[in-house]
Design an enzyme around this catalytic site. Structure first.
Site, short mmCIF file in Angstrom:
data_model
loop_
_atom_site.label_atom_id
_atom_site.label_comp_id
_atom_site.label_asym_id
_atom_site.label_seq_id
_atom_site.Cartn_x
_atom_site.Cartn_y
_atom_site.Cartn_z
N LYS A 152 2.56 -16.21 9.84
CA LYS A 152 2.68 -14.83 10.29
C LYS A 152 1.72 -14.58 11.45
CE LYS A 152 2.28 -10.06 8.54
NZ LYS A 152 1.99 -9.23 7.35
N SER A 167 5.50 -6.23 6.01
CA SER A 167 5.45 -6.57 7.42
C SER A 167 5.67 -8.05 7.71
CB SER A 167 4.11 -6.13 8.02
OG SER A 167 3.02 -6.79 7.38
N SER A 194 3.49 -6.43 1.80
CA SER A 194 4.02 -7.11 2.99
C SER A 194 4.47 -8.54 2.78
CB SER A 194 2.99 -7.06 4.13
OG SER A 194 2.83 -5.75 4.59
#
Length: 619
Positions: A201, A277, A301
């Site tokens: 990420k 996210s 997330s």
């Protein structure tokens, strides 16, 4: 001025379910930009009180007074001796390679080169085991595999609309790593994860790429000098870094919508969101780009996109995984964790992430060493029995807060109830629990995470020209923070203490607390949102209904795919555990995954038999 209610001590509260559907207008495009402009002007002081009242924020910040002292970090007591049935800890080795080797040597997982069959899974994409088998048998080289993945990435980017799973990748760097891995296999020097692809990420550092945190400005202000410890360890183990995955800007959103980096598309249906996210990580794993990926989780997330994309996602206990080597955004509620295509691959990545010099809690206490189930086997390999018939979870208590569990869409509820029945078939039993004052936790988590993000972006926020670079939805959320006071933040930390007590009391009756991961499946991406941004507080609050609590209290939680809705979109079940008990969650998730796979195979056999009988009758 509203009257302030003096709350009873948390130990004396029985409580009822108090979460309600939040009603708020959804704004997109021009309407969102216009409202933002007005809200940031002097008119904001008139508008904010109305919004705060409608969203329940005022009723909490100015309507209650808890007697508990504030906890500015999650309160996670470390027991003298942690006992997890059918689990065992692995020691703090000198490096991740030693720790990873012990996972197989000590029998935590089936040895990759000796396993009789692949791990059961409900997804058809390649696993770590599949890569190891292909390379070790010579049927495929890392270079050949990576060339195929490069073509896959290129095809995903040329799709209409682009899948936008990655924000940075390099064909030359991938092939360089692959050539080194291929040579190691030829010379007999292959490392434990040699040639296995992974992504990170884009909030964690991973050379040679910049770190953007989903923004258009952070990379320029914060050059990357060294990779995060867990990224370096994965590469030392032989894994191949494919690139950096897309995310909702600074992690402040649960859909994955991002006008700066592109909006990630759900591999199950490109017209739907991936969740956020860590949407790029979950989507890439679900699509088969890699067997596991690193995500981070400050308000669901990891688990929300795992639910929306049909992957396994583990949020470890806050403090279990090092936070070094990334952009600091939501410091007291977030942690890095694994997203994977199966529980086994999730456990493999967790074994690396949890072995990075993080042996002391936030409070300075010595942490219990990380643990894994012993052994982590599919249900049909346990005791020679089939599927959920194996009583491998005998005595495990599944805590259900009925009103909370049932507050989800009908198809989600049906799939999660069916998954509960499989866990019961494996020997677990349901027990009723109550977690009071979830509404207080909702508001307190919202104020805490948004305040921390605003604090860590303060220098950008204070410059109007720089502030304009934020996506409109993120900017609108951050615009609320100046309306809160230091006293509001402290009140929220008192609620954190109170929430910890409520969950501790629930865990006196249960080993895990079970909910749907999300009360709905992945929402569609509206054309107006894709082109002009969107802010939908009601949708955000609904999606986070079961996620925020583990972050605010610091508990470990895992999402496991348990089915699909009538449109084919994935559904996730969440298991929340006691502090430092990730191994218990992995154990339950592995049994559930095996039972689901056995059920799926049984249904397929029944269909085939039915088709065969129909053919016979026709003949």
């Amino acid at each position: 001025t509203m009257p302030v209610k003096q709350l009873l001590p948390a130990e004396d509260v029985d409580g009822t379910y108090d979460l309600k559907d939040l009603k708020a207008p959804a704004l997109t495009g021009f309407a969102l930009r216009t409202f933002l402009s007005v809200f940031e002007s002097s008119f904001g002081s008139w508008i904010y009180p109305i919004l705060a009242q409608q969203s329940g924020v005022t009723q909490v910040l100015h309507g209650v007074s808890p007697p508990e002292a504030p906890s500015f970090l999650p309160e996670l007591p470390v027991p003298e001796k942690l006992s997890e049935p059918e689990c065992a800890s692995f020691t703090a080795y000198a490096n991740a390679e030693e720790a990873f080797a012990s996972v197989f040597k000590d029998g935590f997982l089936p040895k990759l080169d000796q396993a009789g069959q692949p791990a059961l899974t409900t997804t058809p994409t390649a696993s770590v085991r599949d890569y190891f088998h292909a390379y070790s048998t010579g049927s495929l080289t890392p270079t050949q595999a990576m060339e195929r993945l490069i073509s896959f990435i290129q095809a995903s980017e040329s799709a209409s609309p682009p899948c936008a799973w990655l924000v940075a990748w390099s064909r030359d760097d991938i092939l360089r790593q692959a050539a080194e891995s291929s040579e190691r296999f030829r010379s007999g020097r292959a490392r434990p994860l040699e040639g296995v692809p992974f992504i990170v990420k884009d909030v964690a550092d991973a050379l040679p790429y910049p770190t953007t945190a989903g923004t258009s400005f952070i990379a320029r202000r914060r050059p990357v000098k060294v990779s995060a410890p867990f990224v370096a360890s994965l590469q030392d183990l032989g894994a191949i870094l494919l690139g950096k995955s897309n995310m909702h800007e600074i992690g402040l959103g649960v859909t994955g919508l991002n006008l700066r980096t592109g909006t990630s598309r759900n591999p199950w249906h490109p017209g739907h969101h991936t969740g956020g996210s860590s949407g790029g990580s979950a989507a890439a794993v679900a699509a088969g780009l890699c067997p596991f990926a690193v995500g981070s989780d400050g308000g669901g997330s990891i688990r929300i996109p795992s639910s929306f994309c049909g992957t396994v996602g583990l949020k470890p206990t806050n403090g279990r995984v090092t936070g070094r080597g990334g952009v600091e955004i939501d410091c007291t509620v977030a942690t890095y964790g694994p997203i994977a295509r199966s529980v086994e691959d999730c456990a493999l990545l967790y074994a690396v992430l949890a072995n990075q010099d993080q042996w002391v809690s936030h409070g300075g206490q010595q942490l219990p060493p990380p643990a894994l189930p012993l052994p982590l086997l599919p249900a049909d390999q346990q005791g020679g029995q089939q599927g959920a018939g194996a009583k491998s979870l005998q005595g495990v208590k599944l805590g259900i807060f009925k009103q909370w569990f049932n507050h989800s869409d009908p198809e989600v509820l049906a799939a999660c109830n069916a998954a509960l029945e499989l866990l019961e078939g494996a020997g677990a039993c349901r027990v009723d629990v109550v977690v009071p004052e979830l509404e207080l936790l909702r508001v307190a988590h919202t104020v805490t995470i948004t305040s921390e993000m605003h604090h860590n972006m303060q220098d950008v926020w204070d410059d109007p020209k720089q502030r304009a670079h934020f996506n409109s939805d993120v900017r609108l959320a951050l615009s609320c923070v100046p309306h809160w006071s230091p006293a509001d933040y402290i009140l929220c930390q008192r609620i954190r203490t109170r929430g910890s007590i409520h969950f501790r009391r629930a865990f006196e009756k249960a080993d895990v607390i079970v909910t749907p991961t999300t009360p709905c499946t992945a929402p569609p991406i509206s054309p107006a949102a894709a082109s002009g941004g969107a802010s939908d507080l009601g949708q955000t609050s609904k999606i986070m209904r079961y996620a925020r609590e583990a972050n605010f209290i610091g508990l470990p939680a895992i999402s496991v795919p348990v089915g699909h809705d009538s449109s084919g979109m994935p559904i996730g079940l969440q298991l929340m555990g006691q502090p430092w008990c990730e191994a218990t969650l992995l154990r339950l998730a592995a049994v559930l995954e095996g039972a689901l796979s056995s059920r799926q195979q049984g249904q397929q056999q029944q269909r085939q038999q039915g088709q065969g009988q129909a053919t016979t009758r026709a003949a």
